[in-house]
Every structure is written in C-alpha cells, then in structure tokens.
Design an enzyme around this catalytic site. Structure first.
Site, PDB file in Angstrom:
ATOM      1  CG  ASP A 172      17.293 -19.285  27.380  1.00 18.43           C
ATOM      2  OD1 ASP A 172      17.865 -20.329  27.763  1.00 18.43           O
ATOM      3  OD2 ASP A 172      16.387 -18.727  28.047  1.00 18.43           O
ATOM      4  CB  SER A 173      22.504 -21.708  27.791  1.00 18.12           C
ATOM      5  OG  SER A 173      22.403 -22.577  26.674  1.00 18.12           O
ATOM      6  CD  GLU A 197      13.634 -21.133  31.080  1.00 21.51           C
ATOM      7  OE1 GLU A 197      13.216 -20.481  32.057  1.00 21.51           O
ATOM      8  OE2 GLU A 197      14.829 -21.139  30.737  1.00 21.51           O
ATOM      9  CG  ASP A 225      15.593 -22.474  25.222  1.00 16.73           C
ATOM     10  OD1 ASP A 225      14.434 -22.747  25.558  1.00 16.73           O
ATOM     11  OD2 ASP A 225      16.551 -22.366  26.014  1.00 16.73           O
ATOM     12  CD  GLU A 241      18.148 -26.130  34.035  1.00 21.66           C
ATOM     13  OE1 GLU A 241      17.458 -25.900  33.031  1.00 21.66           O
ATOM     14  OE2 GLU A 241      19.170 -25.475  34.344  1.00 21.66           O
ATOM     15  CE  LYS A 301      14.967 -25.699  26.666  1.00 23.89           C
ATOM     16  NZ  LYS A 301      14.657 -24.687  27.710  1.00 23.89           N
TER      17      LYS A 301
HETATM   18  O1  KIV Z   1      19.232 -22.855  27.454  1.00 26.91           O
HETATM   19  C1  KIV Z   1      19.617 -24.020  27.637  1.00 26.91           C
HETATM   20  O2  KIV Z   1      20.744 -24.399  27.310  1.00 26.91           O
HETATM   21  C2  KIV Z   1      18.688 -24.956  28.261  1.00 26.91           C
HETATM   22  C3  KIV Z   1      19.186 -26.317  28.603  1.00 26.91           C
HETATM   23  C4  KIV Z   1      20.165 -26.272  29.688  1.00 26.91           C
HETATM   24  C5  KIV Z   1      18.088 -27.260  28.880  1.00 26.91           C
HETATM   25  O3  KIV Z   1      17.571 -24.609  28.505  1.00 26.91           O
END
Ligand code: KIV
Length: 270
Positions: free
Chosen positions: A42-43, A113, A81, A180, A111
């Site tokens: 989600d980055s 959080e 994510d 993290e 993934k």
């Molecule tokens: O969103 C992302 O890129 C992440 C990684 C930094 C682990 O969650």
C-alpha cells in the site's frame, strides 16, 4: 514459481529477498533479478499515487496494481497488501476484499498490518485458503495514531507485546511475518522464537529476509527512511534523460533524420 510453502521453508536456511512493485516494467525487472517475493504494497499510495500516507489507498487501487504486477511476473511470489480499513472491521467484508486479490488480481497471498484484531481473521483466511503474511512493529496505517513513523518495540513491555502477537499470528497460520522499524535485538529474538520466517525492514540483520520499497532501493524516491539504502540513482538518471530530451527538442536536435521518414510517392499537398 515459489509457493508460500517454499518461502516458509526458507526460514533459518536461505535469506528471503522481497521488494515492492506496482507496475509491469518494475515487476519484470524485479522478477528477472530472481527476487523471491514481490509485495504490491500500500506504499503505492506514497510513492506512486501522490498521497502523503497509505491511508487513502483503497481495495480497487491494490487490486488493479496487483493484477498489473501478476501479469508481468513469471517467477516470484506476488503478495497483495490489504489497505487501510479493507480488513478487520467486519469479517465478511475482510474476506471478500482479500478474496478479490486472489480471485481477480492473481495474487498468491495477502499481507495484513497485524494486531490483536487480526489473529482470528488470519486463522479464518488461512482456513479458507488465503495465505497470510503478518506485519508487526511499525504499521504505517496507524500513522494518525502514532503522529508519524516512530520506532516500535523500544521498551520491554512493547517488545513483549510484539513477540506475543508474532506467536499468535504464527499459531493462527500466517506463513511469514514482516517486522518493521524495531530494534535489531528484538527482531533477532522474535526470529528465534518463530518457525515461520521473519522479513525485516528497518529491523536489522537477524531476520530471515529483507524487504525494501522499490523506489527507495533504486533511488527514485525524493526522501528515504534512515533504515533504507539507495542501491542506485534512478531519479538522477530519469532527470538527466528528461533534461536531455527537452534540450534536444528545443535545439532542434531531435528528431534527427533517423527518427523520421519521407514518402517518395506522396505529392506535395500545397
Ligand atoms: O506497503 C509496503 O510497502 C510495506 C512494506 C514496506 C513492508 O508494507
């Protein structure tokens, strides 16, 4: 193509490599480098969509970027994510949103959080066939609660909570865990306590693998966190290419003869 079982089996044996990707050319480059795991993070919100944080990213964003990445990936395991509030509110919606990533976008896992609210959800997802990578320590979707991106697990009680949650997610069936921005000695202890692999970002050298945001790793971001490392200067290269293009058009150097053609059968129109 590695499966989540292959990634899990690397724990304590071979280092796991993971990078983010959000588009097809990046996925191809990362995949061709032999990376184990591509995370459609989600980055994408901060590094590609122009948001300040990951909070505005939605399920459609991640589904579209994940589908783009899976079309371009031949070897790596692709993980989607789950974005802010797409999971953990009610179970039905969480499962439908995560299910979209596998059914519609072609991801092989999601993934989350993680926190106390994702233990039973992880168990349910795994029971239904949705492999889950957990994520503890700094969870950037909590930026508004943290008021920034502070280190996590820095006192004894917080470190113990992270270990407890790591064990709970392993028991719930998560196949791996991102840690993290936590102290390296905490990451070492969590890694030793788990059978599943840990993948660190800002968590030191003792994890089973490492992950970075692609734009940070190649030097495309304007700003990178202190725990990251730029392995290239892609921003500088792109800037130079664009500057050269602008100059070439302005001076008439581009397009040159080899970039155009004349049609001899074409009569002059006026
Ligand atoms: O969103 C992302 O890129 C992440 C990684 C930094 C682990 O969650």
């Amino acid at each position: 193509m590695p499966s989540v079982r292959d990634v899990r089996a690397k724990a304590g044996n071979e280092p796991i490599t993971m990078l983010t990707a959000y588009d097809a050319p990046t996925a191809e480059i990362v995949d061709e480098a032999g990376i184990d795991v591509i995370l459609v993070g989600d980055s994408v919100g901060n590094v590609a969509l122009g948001y300040e944080t990951t909070v505005p990213v939605d399920v459609d964003d991640i589904a579209r970027h994940t589908a783009t990445v899976t079309r371009a990936t031949e070897e790596a395991l692709v993980i989607a994510d789950m974005p802010f509030l797409s999971y953990g509110t009610d179970e039905q919606t969480s499962l439908e949103n995560a299910g979209r990533m596998l059914k519609e976008a072609g991801a092989e896992a999601v993934k989350l959080e993680s926190g106390p609210h994702t233990v039973s959800l992880t168990e349910k997802m795994v029971q239904l066939g949705i492999p889950v990578m957990a994520h503890l320590g700094l969870t950037p979707q909590h930026v508004n609660q943290y008021g920034g991106y502070p280190r996590q697990g820095t006192d004894q009680a917080a470190a113990e909570r992270i270990l407890e949650l790591a064990l709970a997610h392993e028991d719930a069936g998560a196949f791996s865990l991102v840690l993290e921005h936590v102290p390296a000695n905490l990451a070492r202890d969590v890694t030793a306590a788990l059978d599943i692999p840990t993948i660190g970002i800002g968590a030191g050298p003792h994890c089973d693998g490492q992950v970075l945001v692609f734009h940070d790793a190649v030097g495309l971001s304007e700003w990178t966190p202190s725990f990251s490392k730029q392995f290239g200067d892609v921003r500088g290269e792109m800037q130079k290419a664009v500057d050269d293009y602008v100059a070439a058009v302005e001076t008439g150097e581009f397009p040159a003869e080899e970039h155009s053609h004349e049609e001899s059968d074409l009569d002059s129109l006026y």
